[in-house]
Design a protein around this motif. Structure first.
Motif, PDB file in Angstrom:
ATOM      1  N   ALA A 147      47.033  42.993  32.804  1.00 38.55           N
ATOM      2  CA  ALA A 147      45.576  43.193  32.155  1.00 38.55           C
ATOM      3  C   ALA A 147      44.948  41.945  32.302  1.00 38.55           C
ATOM      4  CB  ALA A 147      45.770  43.566  30.880  1.00 38.55           C
ATOM      5  N   ALA A 148      45.742  40.567  32.323  1.00 33.35           N
ATOM      6  CA  ALA A 148      45.164  39.270  32.282  1.00 33.35           C
ATOM      7  C   ALA A 148      45.451  38.777  33.671  1.00 33.35           C
ATOM      8  CB  ALA A 148      45.586  38.315  31.354  1.00 33.35           C
ATOM      9  N   SER A 149      45.313  39.710  34.699  1.00 35.23           N
ATOM     10  CA  SER A 149      45.714  39.170  36.021  1.00 35.23           C
ATOM     11  C   SER A 149      45.238  38.001  36.442  1.00 35.23           C
ATOM     12  CB  SER A 149      45.295  40.384  36.967  1.00 35.23           C
ATOM     13  OG  SER A 149      45.438  39.893  38.518  1.00 35.23           O
ATOM     14  N   THR A 150      45.989  36.667  36.960  1.00 36.55           N
ATOM     15  CA  THR A 150      45.823  35.460  37.446  1.00 36.55           C
ATOM     16  C   THR A 150      44.997  35.951  38.640  1.00 36.55           C
ATOM     17  OG1 THR A 150      47.248  34.561  36.381  1.00 36.55           O
ATOM     18  CG2 THR A 150      46.452  33.440  38.308  1.00 36.55           C
ATOM     19  N   VAL A 151      45.722  36.739  39.483  1.00 35.71           N
ATOM     20  CA  VAL A 151      45.205  37.006  40.999  1.00 35.71           C
ATOM     21  C   VAL A 151      43.684  37.627  40.889  1.00 35.71           C
ATOM     22  CG1 VAL A 151      45.317  38.654  42.933  1.00 35.71           C
ATOM     23  CG2 VAL A 151      47.457  37.713  41.991  1.00 35.71           C
ATOM     24  N   LEU A 246      45.682  45.443  26.678  1.00 30.75           N
ATOM     25  CA  LEU A 246      45.476  46.606  27.212  1.00 30.75           C
ATOM     26  C   LEU A 246      44.205  46.842  27.848  1.00 30.75           C
ATOM     27  CD1 LEU A 246      47.405  49.518  27.509  1.00 30.75           C
ATOM     28  CD2 LEU A 246      45.982  50.287  25.620  1.00 30.75           C
ATOM     29  N   PRO A 247      44.319  46.891  29.374  1.00 32.06           N
ATOM     30  CA  PRO A 247      42.955  47.001  29.664  1.00 32.06           C
ATOM     31  C   PRO A 247      42.432  48.571  29.708  1.00 32.06           C
ATOM     32  CG  PRO A 247      44.809  47.223  31.475  1.00 32.06           C
ATOM     33  CD  PRO A 247      45.555  47.094  30.140  1.00 32.06           C
ATOM     34  N   SER A 248      41.064  48.791  29.984  1.00 29.55           N
ATOM     35  CA  SER A 248      40.879  50.231  29.817  1.00 29.55           C
ATOM     36  C   SER A 248      39.949  50.549  30.960  1.00 29.55           C
ATOM     37  CB  SER A 248      39.968  50.577  28.699  1.00 29.55           C
ATOM     38  OG  SER A 248      39.483  51.889  28.706  1.00 29.55           O
ATOM     39  N   GLN A 262      31.390  49.307  39.326  1.00 29.05           N
ATOM     40  CA  GLN A 262      31.582  48.116  38.197  1.00 29.05           C
ATOM     41  C   GLN A 262      32.496  47.163  38.518  1.00 29.05           C
ATOM     42  OE1 GLN A 262      31.568  50.476  34.450  1.00 29.05           O
ATOM     43  NE2 GLN A 262      29.336  50.175  34.389  1.00 29.05           N
ATOM     44  N   GLU A 263      33.527  47.480  39.091  1.00 32.15           N
ATOM     45  CA  GLU A 263      34.566  46.542  39.299  1.00 32.15           C
ATOM     46  C   GLU A 263      34.991  46.504  40.599  1.00 32.15           C
ATOM     47  OE1 GLU A 263      36.455  45.927  34.923  1.00 32.15           O
ATOM     48  OE2 GLU A 263      37.250  47.938  35.952  1.00 32.15           O
ATOM     49  N   ARG A 264      35.271  45.305  41.427  1.00 33.18           N
ATOM     50  CA  ARG A 264      35.844  45.522  42.757  1.00 33.18           C
ATOM     51  C   ARG A 264      37.366  45.199  42.285  1.00 33.18           C
ATOM     52  NH1 ARG A 264      34.291  40.525  45.089  1.00 33.18           N
ATOM     53  NH2 ARG A 264      35.285  41.412  47.002  1.00 33.18           N
ATOM     54  N   LEU A 265      38.100  45.985  42.987  1.00 37.42           N
ATOM     55  CA  LEU A 265      39.502  46.019  43.055  1.00 37.42           C
ATOM     56  C   LEU A 265      40.229  45.373  44.432  1.00 37.42           C
ATOM     57  CD1 LEU A 265      40.289  49.572  41.548  1.00 37.42           C
ATOM     58  CD2 LEU A 265      39.859  47.277  40.450  1.00 37.42           C
ATOM     59  N   SER A 266      39.484  44.899  45.688  1.00 38.67           N
ATOM     60  CA  SER A 266      39.888  44.128  46.584  1.00 38.67           C
ATOM     61  C   SER A 266      39.001  43.354  47.549  1.00 38.67           C
ATOM     62  CB  SER A 266      40.363  45.657  47.565  1.00 38.67           C
ATOM     63  OG  SER A 266      39.220  46.293  48.090  1.00 38.67           O
ATOM     64  N   THR A 267      39.580  42.643  48.221  1.00 35.00           N
ATOM     65  CA  THR A 267      38.951  41.980  49.249  1.00 35.00           C
ATOM     66  C   THR A 267      39.294  42.116  50.551  1.00 35.00           C
ATOM     67  OG1 THR A 267      40.628  40.104  49.127  1.00 35.00           O
ATOM     68  CG2 THR A 267      38.840  40.221  47.303  1.00 35.00           C
ATOM     69  N   ARG A 268      39.059  41.151  51.385  1.00 37.13           N
ATOM     70  CA  ARG A 268      39.614  41.403  52.807  1.00 37.13           C
ATOM     71  C   ARG A 268      41.206  41.748  53.013  1.00 37.13           C
ATOM     72  NH1 ARG A 268      37.407  39.803  58.567  1.00 37.13           N
ATOM     73  NH2 ARG A 268      39.284  39.810  59.786  1.00 37.13           N
ATOM     74  N   ARG A 269      41.655  40.394  52.106  1.00 35.69           N
ATOM     75  CA  ARG A 269      43.430  40.524  52.140  1.00 35.69           C
ATOM     76  C   ARG A 269      44.024  40.666  50.936  1.00 35.69           C
ATOM     77  NH1 ARG A 269      45.351  39.986  56.910  1.00 35.69           N
ATOM     78  NH2 ARG A 269      43.876  39.529  58.735  1.00 35.69           N
ATOM     79  N   CYS A 270      43.288  41.018  49.907  1.00 42.99           N
ATOM     80  CA  CYS A 270      44.127  40.989  48.696  1.00 42.99           C
ATOM     81  C   CYS A 270      43.526  42.219  47.876  1.00 42.99           C
ATOM     82  CB  CYS A 270      43.649  39.838  47.748  1.00 42.99           C
ATOM     83  SG  CYS A 270      43.933  38.181  48.496  1.00 42.99           S
ATOM     84  N   LEU A 272      44.183  44.971  43.876  1.00 39.60           N
ATOM     85  CA  LEU A 272      44.865  45.070  42.636  1.00 39.60           C
ATOM     86  C   LEU A 272      45.366  46.297  42.408  1.00 39.60           C
ATOM     87  CD1 LEU A 272      41.952  43.317  40.588  1.00 39.60           C
ATOM     88  CD2 LEU A 272      43.862  42.101  41.676  1.00 39.60           C
ATOM     89  N   VAL A 273      46.413  46.503  41.686  1.00 44.22           N
ATOM     90  CA  VAL A 273      47.077  47.631  41.246  1.00 44.22           C
ATOM     91  C   VAL A 273      47.333  47.728  39.837  1.00 44.22           C
ATOM     92  CG1 VAL A 273      48.027  48.052  43.718  1.00 44.22           C
ATOM     93  CG2 VAL A 273      49.493  47.172  41.839  1.00 44.22           C
ATOM     94  N   GLY A 274      47.505  48.952  39.240  1.00 41.87           N
ATOM     95  CA  GLY A 274      48.042  49.086  37.797  1.00 41.87           C
ATOM     96  C   GLY A 274      47.180  48.566  36.778  1.00 41.87           C
ATOM     97  N   ASP A 275      47.777  47.981  35.870  1.00 40.93           N
ATOM     98  CA  ASP A 275      46.905  46.996  34.951  1.00 40.93           C
ATOM     99  C   ASP A 275      45.936  45.989  35.269  1.00 40.93           C
ATOM    100  OD1 ASP A 275      48.349  48.944  33.141  1.00 40.93           O
ATOM    101  OD2 ASP A 275      49.290  47.145  32.023  1.00 40.93           O
ATOM    102  N   ALA A 276      46.547  45.332  36.325  1.00 42.04           N
ATOM    103  CA  ALA A 276      45.540  44.409  36.996  1.00 42.04           C
ATOM    104  C   ALA A 276      44.176  44.973  37.245  1.00 42.04           C
ATOM    105  CB  ALA A 276      46.318  43.833  38.164  1.00 42.04           C
ATOM    106  N   ALA A 277      44.317  46.368  37.795  1.00 43.59           N
ATOM    107  CA  ALA A 277      42.958  46.985  38.396  1.00 43.59           C
ATOM    108  C   ALA A 277      42.487  47.577  37.192  1.00 43.59           C
ATOM    109  CB  ALA A 277      43.636  47.999  39.527  1.00 43.59           C
ATOM    110  N   GLY A 278      43.019  47.602  36.065  1.00 41.66           N
ATOM    111  CA  GLY A 278      42.482  48.262  34.899  1.00 41.66           C
ATOM    112  C   GLY A 278      42.920  49.926  34.758  1.00 41.66           C
TER     113      GLY A 278
END
Length: 390
Positions: A147-151, A246-248, A262-270, A272-278
């Motif tokens: 949830a507090a993803s450094t990435v 806990l993300p929502s 509202q929220e981007r989940l990807s870039t060109r080469r990265c 996010l999945v799971g809690d990191a993606a909310g």
């Protein structure tokens, strides 16, 4: 340019990271999983997984299944509970340290534990990841670091994330009364905390008890959990408690897919999945199923060598459903007592939610169904006694 160290670096060894590693290695990609913790590690999580999720994989998981309840109870302080049977035991209960470690071992990926990601630099043809005091390079990076993803922070993703919190304890199942009452039943207690609930889930030799709030805000979760467990007769004295953010999930601004969310989940080469993606259900707090689904979608995008369709795929397979759940949560948690009486006591309504919980159905389209069955039920007269569905 020199050759990269890996095809993919997966940051995080939870359910999403382990599943991503499994799919990627099976596709023939050289994959490493890095995690800041020494593995296996405890994670505060109820550990309820629909059997339908486990059946997606070609290996047995019986060794990590702690319990399979055959009943579920919906409770509200001061009111009679609603009990349902769970024919076929469609939900498996696991301890996350065992489940995640087992799944990671099935992947065959290289694992670097005790290795925290501290920096990410995305370049044209590779990603440079600083972890464990050195630089690792890969064609792609999967952020599965919670949830507090450094990435996410390093890449400027999910800047509008909204975090609630959970608190959990593992209570030894030594008392015969506790085993008889809770050993084969999952309990959800509503009305004990705003925008959330408490739970009691059976495991092999203990009960996982916890409480979650799915919206931000200051609240004493410990006191609320202690009060509810005292009401249920479950002792917490001397039992350690573990907290976790806990993300929502936050849906796109427009309820249908558009080119911006509202929220981007990807870039060109990265990505996010799971809690990191909310990707946590804003109504019931479920996240394991969505973490593993997003891991599959991430792996498919990487194998295609094109991440541009990842966010759309997440919306179509997960996000639309979670957006619907968010609307239901807004109604229920604003009027929990009323909704418990006209919703949870309605056999047709509660069966809809059991079907979602067990993976047999989705939230999509549930609004119309709930309105129809609730109207019919109210017109016929609401029961005053406990409802039981067999």
């Amino acid at each position: 340019m020199r050759r990269v160290d890996f095809d993919v670096i997966v940051a995080g060894a939870g359910a999403g990271g382990a599943a991503a590693a499994y799919y990627l290695t099976k596709a023939g990609l050289k994959t490493v999983v890095v995690d800041k913790a020494q593995l296996p590690r405890y994670k505060a999580c109820g550990g309820a997984i629909p059997r339908t999720v486990l059946e997606r994989f070609p290996f047995a998981m019986d060794g990590v299944i702690q319990a399979e309840p055959d009943k579920v109870r919906y409770d509200f302080p001061g009111r009679s509970p609603v009990d349902l049977s769970l024919p076929g035991r469609p939900v498996a209960m696991v301890m996350r340290q065992e489940f995640d470690a087992f799944f990671l071992a099935q992947s065959g990926a290289e694992v670097l534990d005790g290795t925290a990601v501290t920096g990410v630099l995305e370049e044209e043809a590779q990603v440079r990841v600083e972890a464990g005091g050195r630089i690792w390079t890969a064609r792609y990076l999967v952020g599965a670091d919670g949830a507090a993803s450094t990435v996410a922070r390093r890449l400027g993703l999910r800047q509008k994330r909204r975090l609630g919190g959970t608190l959990e304890a593992e209570v030894p199942l030594e008392d015969a009364r506790l085993r008889a009452e809770h050993g084969s039943r999952a309990t959800f207690s509503f009305g004990v905390v705003p925008w959330g609930y408490a739970w009691v889930f059976p495991k092999k030799d203990h009960l996982s008890v916890g409480i979650g709030r799915f919206r931000p805000g200051k609240i004493d979760l410990r006191s609320a959990l202690e009060r509810e467990m005292e009401r249920l007769g479950i002792p917490l004295e001397g039992v350690p408690m573990h907290g976790h953010p806990l993300p929502s999930y936050q849906a796109p601004v427009w309820p249908f897919w558009s080119n911006s969310s509202q929220e981007r989940l990807s870039t060109r080469r990265c990505l996010l999945v799971g809690d990191a993606a909310g990707l946590v259900d804003p109504f019931i707090g479920e996240g394991i199923r969505h973490a593993m689904t997003s891991a599959r979608l991430a792996a498919e995008a990487i194998v295609r060598d094109d991440l541009s369709g990842y966010e759309r795929a997440v919306w179509q397979e997960i996000g639309h459903d979670l957006a619907t759940s968010g609307l239901l949560a807004d109604v229920y948690y604003h009027l929990p007592g009323l909704c418990f009486e006209i919703g949870v006591r309605n056999p047709a309504v509660i069966q809809q939610f059991v079907d979602v919980l067990t993976g047999r159905s989705r939230h999509q389209g549930i609004g119309r169904r709930l309105l129809a069955v609730t109207a019919r039920w109210v017109l016929k007269g609401m029961p005053s006694q406990q409802t039981r569905i067999e």
